[in-house]
Design a protein around this motif. Sequence first.
Motif, mmCIF file in Angstrom:
data_model
loop_
_atom_site.group_PDB
_atom_site.id
_atom_site.type_symbol
_atom_site.label_atom_id
_atom_site.label_comp_id
_atom_site.label_asym_id
_atom_site.label_seq_id
_atom_site.Cartn_x
_atom_site.Cartn_y
_atom_site.Cartn_z
ATOM 1 N N ASP A 228 0.662 -0.758 0.446
ATOM 2 C CA ASP A 228 0.041 0.257 0.175
ATOM 3 C C ASP A 228 1.473 1.438 -0.130
ATOM 4 O O ASP A 228 0.817 2.346 -0.735
ATOM 5 C CB ASP A 228 -0.587 -0.302 1.004
ATOM 6 C CG ASP A 228 -2.584 -1.201 1.435
ATOM 7 O OD1 ASP A 228 -2.059 -1.624 0.042
ATOM 8 O OD2 ASP A 228 -2.236 -1.401 2.172
ATOM 9 N N CYS B 256 -11.281 3.131 -9.480
ATOM 10 C CA CYS B 256 -12.667 2.363 -8.773
ATOM 11 C C CYS B 256 -13.333 2.481 -7.772
ATOM 12 O O CYS B 256 -12.399 3.020 -6.786
ATOM 13 C CB CYS B 256 -11.493 0.376 -8.408
ATOM 14 S SG CYS B 256 -13.005 -0.543 -8.286
ATOM 15 N N ASP C 263 2.488 1.618 -3.760
ATOM 16 C CA ASP C 263 1.560 2.100 -4.229
ATOM 17 C C ASP C 263 1.771 3.490 -4.580
ATOM 18 O O ASP C 263 1.534 4.407 -5.318
ATOM 19 C CB ASP C 263 0.093 1.395 -3.804
ATOM 20 C CG ASP C 263 -0.718 1.493 -5.522
ATOM 21 O OD1 ASP C 263 -0.815 0.994 -6.202
ATOM 22 O OD2 ASP C 263 -1.967 1.386 -4.524
ATOM 23 N N LYS D 128 -7.953 1.668 -6.766
ATOM 24 C CA LYS D 128 -6.904 1.081 -7.711
ATOM 25 C C LYS D 128 -7.160 2.006 -9.505
ATOM 26 O O LYS D 128 -7.830 1.880 -9.800
ATOM 27 C CB LYS D 128 -7.021 -0.215 -8.033
ATOM 28 C CG LYS D 128 -6.114 -0.793 -6.792
ATOM 29 C CD LYS D 128 -4.494 -0.563 -6.343
ATOM 30 C CE LYS D 128 -5.133 -1.912 -5.210
ATOM 31 N NZ LYS D 128 -3.202 -1.354 -4.570
ATOM 32 N N CYS E 107 -12.096 -0.020 -3.995
ATOM 33 C CA CYS E 107 -10.709 -0.122 -4.036
ATOM 34 C C CYS E 107 -9.824 0.839 -4.361
ATOM 35 O O CYS E 107 -8.678 0.890 -3.747
ATOM 36 C CB CYS E 107 -10.284 -1.094 -3.998
ATOM 37 S SG CYS E 107 -9.671 -1.569 -6.413
ATOM 38 N N TRP F 105 -8.676 -5.928 -9.359
ATOM 39 C CA TRP F 105 -8.189 -6.154 -7.955
ATOM 40 C C TRP F 105 -9.057 -6.496 -7.525
ATOM 41 O O TRP F 105 -8.477 -7.238 -6.574
ATOM 42 C CB TRP F 105 -7.591 -4.772 -7.539
ATOM 43 C CG TRP F 105 -6.677 -3.743 -9.309
ATOM 44 C CD1 TRP F 105 -6.356 -3.645 -9.870
ATOM 45 C CD2 TRP F 105 -4.884 -4.379 -8.987
ATOM 46 N NE1 TRP F 105 -5.303 -2.560 -10.688
ATOM 47 C CE2 TRP F 105 -4.472 -3.328 -10.018
ATOM 48 C CE3 TRP F 105 -4.595 -5.110 -7.531
ATOM 49 C CZ2 TRP F 105 -3.171 -3.501 -10.295
ATOM 50 C CZ3 TRP F 105 -3.014 -4.979 -7.693
ATOM 51 C CH2 TRP F 105 -2.614 -4.180 -9.746
ATOM 52 N N CYS F 106 -10.279 -5.615 -7.631
ATOM 53 C CA CYS F 106 -11.276 -5.939 -6.455
ATOM 54 C C CYS F 106 -12.515 -6.911 -6.555
ATOM 55 O O CYS F 106 -13.467 -7.469 -5.741
ATOM 56 C CB CYS F 106 -11.517 -4.649 -5.340
ATOM 57 S SG CYS F 106 -12.754 -3.576 -6.148
ATOM 58 N N CYS G 53 -13.886 -4.330 -11.997
ATOM 59 C CA CYS G 53 -12.209 -4.144 -11.373
ATOM 60 C C CYS G 53 -11.106 -5.455 -11.828
ATOM 61 O O CYS G 53 -11.985 -6.065 -10.416
ATOM 62 C CB CYS G 53 -12.339 -3.079 -10.164
ATOM 63 S SG CYS G 53 -10.421 -2.998 -9.097
ATOM 64 N N VAL H 281 -7.814 2.122 -12.799
ATOM 65 C CA VAL H 281 -7.940 0.607 -13.776
ATOM 66 C C VAL H 281 -8.282 1.520 -15.171
ATOM 67 O O VAL H 281 -8.724 2.700 -15.334
ATOM 68 C CB VAL H 281 -9.103 0.274 -13.384
ATOM 69 C CG1 VAL H 281 -9.692 -1.745 -14.549
ATOM 70 C CG2 VAL H 281 -8.606 -0.948 -12.119
#
Length: 124
Positions: A15, A83, A18, A88, A86, A102-103, A100, A90
């Motif tokens: 995290d 998103c 990121d 993130k 989450c 990721w989630c 998404c 995309v």
Amino acid sequence: MPLQATRDGGTTLVDLVDRILDKGLVINADICVSVAGVELLGIKIRAALASFETAARYGLEFPSGTNYEKAAWKDAEVGKEICPQCSKKVAAEELLNEGCPWCGWISARAKRTKGRLAPTIPAE
């Protein structure tokens, strides 16, 4: 009421990295070595750590010889959205049409499309 620092126990190293790559980190430092009031050595440092996308957004210069025709660079230029679940980034088309990666969040458009394409089995 004074502000008090709080610590989020759920933050991981992934995290943190990121967030740094997404927001960027700039370090400015002036180092001076002097003896008896006489400056012997002066060093000015400016370091930036960010993803290429973030660096381009803030106008940081890239090293000379950077090849902007590579496939990875073209992928970074694709419009991205955040998103809602989450947070993130995309690709906008993927987020709207598929969801998404990721989630697993799925947009209303993707739900409608999957609903239309889902085969129906007739009841006997």
